[in-house]
Design an enzyme around this catalytic site. Structure first.
Site, PDB file in Angstrom:
ATOM      1  N   HIS A  64       0.822  -1.210   0.000  1.00 51.81           N
ATOM      2  CA  HIS A  64       0.000   0.000   0.000  1.00 51.81           C
ATOM      3  C   HIS A  64       0.859   1.264   0.000  1.00 51.81           C
ATOM      4  O   HIS A  64       1.889   1.348   0.678  1.00 51.81           O
ATOM      5  CB  HIS A  64      -1.009  -0.001   1.143  1.00 51.81           C
ATOM      6  CG  HIS A  64      -0.463   0.130   2.523  1.00 51.81           C
ATOM      7  ND1 HIS A  64      -0.250   1.344   3.133  1.00 51.81           N
ATOM      8  CD2 HIS A  64      -0.124  -0.806   3.445  1.00 51.81           C
ATOM      9  CE1 HIS A  64       0.194   1.156   4.360  1.00 51.81           C
ATOM     10  NE2 HIS A  64       0.291  -0.141   4.579  1.00 51.81           N
ATOM     11  N   ASP A 179       5.640   2.390   6.978  1.00 51.40           N
ATOM     12  CA  ASP A 179       4.369   1.700   6.779  1.00 51.40           C
ATOM     13  C   ASP A 179       3.556   2.493   5.776  1.00 51.40           C
ATOM     14  O   ASP A 179       2.872   3.436   6.152  1.00 51.40           O
ATOM     15  CB  ASP A 179       3.648   1.576   8.127  1.00 51.40           C
ATOM     16  CG  ASP A 179       2.323   0.854   8.055  1.00 51.40           C
ATOM     17  OD1 ASP A 179       2.044   0.235   7.013  1.00 51.40           O
ATOM     18  OD2 ASP A 179       1.561   0.912   9.034  1.00 51.40           O
ATOM     19  N   GLU A 211      -5.188   1.723   2.213  1.00 57.10           N
ATOM     20  CA  GLU A 211      -5.098   0.560   3.106  1.00 57.10           C
ATOM     21  C   GLU A 211      -5.357   0.955   4.542  1.00 57.10           C
ATOM     22  O   GLU A 211      -6.027   0.227   5.288  1.00 57.10           O
ATOM     23  CB  GLU A 211      -3.713  -0.091   2.966  1.00 57.10           C
ATOM     24  CG  GLU A 211      -3.577  -1.437   3.668  1.00 57.10           C
ATOM     25  CD  GLU A 211      -3.009  -1.348   5.078  1.00 57.10           C
ATOM     26  OE1 GLU A 211      -2.831  -2.404   5.722  1.00 57.10           O
ATOM     27  OE2 GLU A 211      -2.736  -0.216   5.553  1.00 57.10           O
ATOM     28  N   GLU A 212      -4.826   2.101   4.941  1.00 55.86           N
ATOM     29  CA  GLU A 212      -4.894   2.522   6.339  1.00 55.86           C
ATOM     30  C   GLU A 212      -6.304   2.895   6.799  1.00 55.86           C
ATOM     31  O   GLU A 212      -6.548   3.042   7.990  1.00 55.86           O
ATOM     32  CB  GLU A 212      -3.949   3.710   6.582  1.00 55.86           C
ATOM     33  CG  GLU A 212      -2.469   3.407   6.380  1.00 55.86           C
ATOM     34  CD  GLU A 212      -1.885   2.504   7.463  1.00 55.86           C
ATOM     35  OE1 GLU A 212      -2.637   2.072   8.350  1.00 55.86           O
ATOM     36  OE2 GLU A 212      -0.677   2.233   7.404  1.00 55.86           O
ATOM     37  N   HIS A 322       3.253   3.888  12.977  1.00 59.14           N
ATOM     38  CA  HIS A 322       2.178   4.866  13.181  1.00 59.14           C
ATOM     39  C   HIS A 322       2.618   6.001  14.098  1.00 59.14           C
ATOM     40  O   HIS A 322       1.921   6.384  15.035  1.00 59.14           O
ATOM     41  CB  HIS A 322       0.898   4.191  13.697  1.00 59.14           C
ATOM     42  CG  HIS A 322       0.152   3.446  12.631  1.00 59.14           C
ATOM     43  ND1 HIS A 322      -1.208   3.284  12.637  1.00 59.14           N
ATOM     44  CD2 HIS A 322       0.588   2.826  11.507  1.00 59.14           C
ATOM     45  CE1 HIS A 322      -1.576   2.590  11.571  1.00 59.14           C
ATOM     46  NE2 HIS A 322      -0.502   2.304  10.874  1.00 59.14           N
TER      47      HIS A 322
END
Length: 357
Positions: A64, A179, A211-212, A322
């Protein structure tokens, strides 16, 4: 700084929160120009197709493109920005961090603020400041300057600010958005490697969107590719920091690519999992086994596409996921590329049919 580090610096520093992934797409298209066939789904995911020597199974490598961030909700009369969180944020990592607001007139800097502790009551100081009580300070004197002069408007993307940094231990790399820019970088490197490797299948490298916020691009791009097999290339929590036990997060930096045997969105295809483990061992590629009890990846949607897609998640252990600054290990990155190239060379229709028995 070598070629790989330059590539990682460029792709991590680029802005691209969920729904605003265009810059990442541009970088991937530029890197893979002339090396793979290009297509897209209808919500922004980018698909790179690499034909092999035989018309073997269609293999999807999903990574992603989006990072977590914020979105301007409204501008106060005093010129401060109230915001929505895009993706999963923990309040304790937000305050005092720099951000970049992507306005109609260009990118402007800001900082996440709240009422200072000096004027809080003793009870208030013990509590975590809630997101709703935070704001972004862009240095505007009032609402008019924020909107008219700086070009801010509701719906603007707000991106965490962090510079790519090679740490004192040069194998450790710190940046925002590992990420999942690390997965995007790995996917692109694997497709580049396929130019000089024979492989008996068709490889689809996919940069997915959103995606998140709900694995959305995985759903639409799986519909576009209709894969036979899939690998999600993503990150997992590194368990090598103080206070984290082995039964919470077993993966560690520098110990190899993490092969996930469970996450909250998918129990991976066990024969595919064992096939990949055996390949890693046969080729002396460092790997480790990992699980994620909370959270999932694009594979959670891909593996239930149509009649089902045997899928597996390969992850890079990452500290401080994150947040504005996370850390990976260069050796894990290299192991991921090596393992995926090896998998692509071995997965033909005969092996695919064996996995389905």
């Amino acid at each position: 700084m070598d070629k790989t580090l330059q590539w990682l610096k460029e792709i991590t520093e680029a802005p691209g929160i969920s729904g605003f992934e265009d810059k990442i797409k541009e970088l991937l298209v530029k890197k893979l120009d002339g090396k793979a066939e290009l297509s897209t789904d209808k919500i922004g995911s980018v698909i790179f197709k690499k034909n092999g020597a035989k018309s073997g199974p269609k293999i999807m490598l999903a990574s992603h493109m989006d990072e977590i961030g914020f979105m301007v909700k409204n501008v106060t009369k005093d010129g401060y920005l109230k915001f929505l969180t895009i993706g999963g944020w923990w309040e304790q990592v937000m305050l005092g961090q720099r951000v970049t607001v992507m306005t109609s007139k260009g990118a402007i800097p800001g900082v996440v603020g709240s009422k200072p502790p000096h004027i809080l009551t003793p009870d208030e100081r013990k509590k975590v400041v809630q997101k709703k009580d935070m704001y972004i300070d862009i240095g505007a004197t009032d609402e008019n300057e924020a909107k008219k002069t700086f070009g801010v408007r509701p719906g603007d993307a707000v991106v965490p600010y962090s510079e790519f940094t090679v740490m004192a231990n040069e194998k450790l790399l710190m940046a925002k958005a590992w990420d999942n820019r690390v997965g995007c970088a790995i996917m692109a490197d694997v497709l580049e490697a396929m130019n000089s490797e024979l492989h008996p299948n068709t490889v689809y490298g996919v940069g997915t969107v959103q995606e998140e916020v709900g694995l959305r691009g995985a759903t639409t791009s799986a519909g576009a590719v209709d894969p036979d097999l899939a690998f999600a290339v993503d990150t997992c929590v590194a368990g090598d920091t103080p206070g984290v036990s082995e039964d919470q997060a077993p993966a560690k930096l520098g110990k190899g690519i993490a092969i996930t045997f469970y996450d909250a969105s998918m129990i991976p295809h066990t024969k595919l999992r064992d096939f990949v483990i055996n390949l890693a061992e046969e080729n002396n590629i460092p790997y480790q086994l990992a699980f994620t009890e909370g959270g999932g990846t694009d594979a959670g949607r891909i593996h239930v596409h149509a009649k089902g897609v045997p899928s597996l998640v390969l992850s890079i252990p990452t500290r401080y996921i994150h947040s504005h600054n996370s850390i990976i290990h260069r050796d894990d990155y290299d192991a991921a590329v090596r393992l995926l190239v090896t998998i692509m060379k071995k997965l033909d229709f005969q092996k695919y049919e064996e996995l389905l028995r």
